[in-house]
Write a protein that holds these residues in place. Structure first.
Motif, PDB file in Angstrom:
ATOM      1  N   ALA A  98      35.671  91.989  56.565  1.00 33.09           N
ATOM      2  CA  ALA A  98      35.836  92.574  57.905  1.00 33.09           C
ATOM      3  C   ALA A  98      37.290  92.966  58.142  1.00 33.09           C
ATOM      4  CB  ALA A  98      35.369  91.583  58.966  1.00 33.09           C
ATOM      5  N   LYS A 122      34.606  87.431  56.494  1.00 33.28           N
ATOM      6  CA  LYS A 122      35.752  87.724  57.357  1.00 33.28           C
ATOM      7  C   LYS A 122      36.794  88.538  56.592  1.00 33.28           C
ATOM      8  CE  LYS A 122      39.548  85.503  59.866  1.00 33.28           C
ATOM      9  NZ  LYS A 122      40.183  84.223  60.252  1.00 33.28           N
ATOM     10  N   LYS A 142      30.930  93.856  63.996  1.00 31.46           N
ATOM     11  CA  LYS A 142      30.781  92.399  63.925  1.00 31.46           C
ATOM     12  C   LYS A 142      29.323  91.979  64.093  1.00 31.46           C
ATOM     13  CE  LYS A 142      35.470  91.245  65.438  1.00 31.46           C
ATOM     14  NZ  LYS A 142      36.315  90.745  66.535  1.00 31.46           N
ATOM     15  N   LEU A 170      34.783  85.722  62.722  1.00 29.24           N
ATOM     16  CA  LEU A 170      34.917  87.175  62.840  1.00 29.24           C
ATOM     17  C   LEU A 170      35.703  87.562  64.086  1.00 29.24           C
ATOM     18  CD1 LEU A 170      31.379  88.428  61.748  1.00 29.24           C
ATOM     19  CD2 LEU A 170      33.512  88.631  60.490  1.00 29.24           C
TER      20      LEU A 170
END
Length: 620
Positions: free
Chosen positions: A382, A379, A521, A602
């Motif tokens: 991301a 995460k 994702k 996410l």
């Protein structure tokens, strides 16, 4: 590495890591096969290590009764058969060195050799008699000096380890016993036996109780339980006693032929059978990770605590996973530099670069990360990529705006000059103005590579020019009032049409950005799922390997008539099966529990579009 270097120093009764050696390991990104040699001092351990390194000299060979190796020395060489691996050779301080006075660190050095290696070589001289086995006293102390699970690290009770000795089997190295200067015949009760059969015969347990039998069986049981994968090599004397002090300077051809043959077989076995070093969870270890392990274990010992495999792996995972985030972020940023140099570009072009760079960044992260079960570090990657991409989207928009505005300004210069000269302030001037205006817009549209704000900037330009255009319209005396109204309506329709084009441009950009977010994702979840499935397969392989070893050991005990010990082994096997149940659930456990948590994590992260809005609001 040209020559060995000290990895763990044993000075004044204290163990310390050597910073230079740790620094070297930190720069080693290849996976490692770690071979450690232990044994009594002056038994020729260093010669075996030099042989594995393919060198005549390297580790100190001393020709006197004094021990030459202090602490743990390391030599990193290219693996002879696995080109993408590094062979790490660890030569340990001789056990039982009388000059040390205090041998309290012998047990810790022995434990470190086990913790760090994928193959442990125990070197001794003569024969495998009771004294030779008893010299391996440290094996019986391992449960006091090594813990597998964090829940039992603070306790000294072996019973706290679920699954007992089977837990150790999963993570302990292969065991190779090398016997130097062996002069006996390989016979048992008049029958020729192999080296391995000789070892197994030497490790057989005595039947019956009594303190004497218990003491005799204890080290043998520990060796059998902790090292189910066992191999033996017997080396004849390499040369005459007079030449032994000069062994390191002698040519191979001058050594005994049978000695050379065993040495070559030994090296071939180590090269082909030694596994890549792994840690709890089946994760393969790189040189960098080995450096973390060395530091963690030695610092734990220095504090008076018991090294714990699980704690060491968790501590290493935190460091490695953060480094994986940084590496993934660097890969992404590097990948986007190419398209950044081309700004302004179309949305499709920056999107394609983003998806490719995002994929490469996630691959780099997955290659380095491990035990990121809740996806916290994934995460974090991301989020970092989302922020950077949002920033690039804004930079691309800014570049598009500047280019479009500059182009329109350049194209409108001739018309501005004509306005100054009054060319349009004559009857029929509006029609001429419209002709020049339409031609300018056509030139603008024909210009390629204007970027993502081409329509929006044109819409703003036309709106700004509407007052100018209306003034020329109203001043044109050739047109009637009705014709002027028609032209006004036509102009309003043109502006409205351009507004729609600008809005459509924004809508498409937003949809593409949101689609990029979804695909990004999905890509991360896909790669994480593949990684976790492979990790679970590795854990299952380790579990079954340990289970098969313990079941074979139970079978051997039954065949030798040790029913009571076999029953205890059966109970241990059942506990071991229970403690490994989650790993055996495999894909179902992953799909029902782990992946939903990752997806929620996410999804909780802001999208590229949200970061873009936040950044845009900040800039305003």
């Amino acid at each position: 590495m040209d020559s060995p270097m000290c990895l763990v120093e044993n000075a004044d009764g204290e163990l310390h890591v050597v910073p230079g050696a740790i620094e070297y390991l930190m720069g080693l990104n290849q996976q490692v096969v770690v071979v450690a040699v232990v044994g009594l001092y002056r038994t020729g351990k260093s010669y075996l290590m030099n042989k594995l390194a393919g060198k005549r000299q390297g580790f100190a060979l001393g020709a006197t009764i004094q021990s030459k190796t202090k602490g743990i020395w390391m030599w990193c060489v290219p693996h002879p058969e696995n080109r993408d691996h590094t062979l790490v050779l660890l030569d340990t301080e001789g056990l039982g060195d009388v000059e040390k006075g205090d041998s309290k660190n012998d047990a810790w050095i022995f434990s470190l050799a086990i913790l760090l290696s994928s193959t442990l070589v125990y070197n001794s001289r003569g024969t495998i008699d009771n004294q030779a086995v008893e010299n391996l006293q440290y094996v019986s102390e391992l449960t006091e000096r090594i813990k597998v699970n964090s829940s039992s690290a603070a306790s000294s009770s072996h019973d706290d380890e679920e699954g007992g000795d089977a837990q150790f089997v999963q993570f302990f190295p292969n065991f190779v016993w090398t016997i130097r200067d062996f002069t006996l015949l390989l016979e048992i009760d008049g029958r020729n036996v192999t080296e391995d059969e000789y070892l197994e015969h030497s490790l057989e347990l005595r039947k019956g109780g009594g303190k004497k039998n218990l003491m005799y069986n204890l080290p043998r049981e520990c060796i059998r339980n902790y090292f189910p994968s066992r191999k033996c090599f017997v080396f004849p004397t390499p040369t005459t006693p007079a030449n032994m002090p000069h062994l390191d300077s002698m040519d191979e051809a001058d050594l005994c032929g049978s000695f050379r043959k065993v040495a070559d077989t030994f090296c071939r076995f180590i090269f082909q059978e030694s596994r890549t070093k792994t840690v709890k969870g089946g994760h393969k270890v790189t040189g960098r990770m080995l450096g973390h392990l060395v530091k963690t274990y030695v610092e734990t010992i220095a504090k008076g605590s018991v090294p714990c495999l699980e704690n060491a792996v968790l501590a290493m995972a935190q460091i490695e996973n953060q480094a994986a985030v940084d590496e993934g972020q660097a890969v992404y940023q590097s990948g986007m530099e190419e398209v950044k140099a081309l700004f302004p570009v179309a949305m499709g072009q920056i999107s394609a670069h983003h998806l490719r760079s995002d994929h490469q960044a996630t691959q780099a992260f997955m290659k380095r990360s491990f035990k990121d079960k809740n996806g916290d570090f994934l995460k974090a990657l991301a989020v970092a990529i989302a922020k950077h991409y949002a920033d690039l989207l804004i930079q691309n928009e800014d570049a598009s705006e500047k280019k479009c505005a500059a182009l329109l300004e350049k194209l409108s210069v001739p018309m501005a000059q004509k306005i100054k000269e009054g060319i349009y302030a004559t009857p029929g001037g509006y029609e001429l103005y419209c002709s020049h205006h339409d031609n300018m817009v056509a030139q603008y549209r024909a210009k390629p590579d204007k970027g993502v704000r081409a329509e929006e900037i044109l819409e703003q330009f036309l709106r700004d020019k509407s007052l100018e255009k209306n003034s020329i319209l109203q001043a044109d005396k050739k047109l009637t009032e009705n014709e002027k109204k028609i032209h006004e309506e036509k102009e309003r329709s043109a502006v409205l049409e351009q507004e729609k084009k600008a809005a459509e441009e924004k809508r498409l950009e937003m949809e593409r950005t949101m689609e990029d977010d979804r695909r990004s994702k999905d890509e991360k979840l896909k790669q994480m799922e593949e990684k976790m499935k492979e990790e679970m397969k590795q854990q299952e392989r380790d579990f079954h390997r340990a289970l098969e070893c313990k079941m074979q050991e139970q079978k051997d005990l039954l065949e030798k008539g040790h029913k009571e010990k076999a029953d205890l082994m059966r109970q241990e096997i059942e506990e071991f099966k229970k403690s490994n149940k989650p790993e055996k659930e495999g894909g179902g456990f992953l799909e029902s529990t782990v992946m939903p948590v990752l997806r929620l994590g996410l999804d909780a992260a802001n999208t590229f579009f949200q970061y873009k809005l936040m950044r845009g609001a900040f800039m305003k």
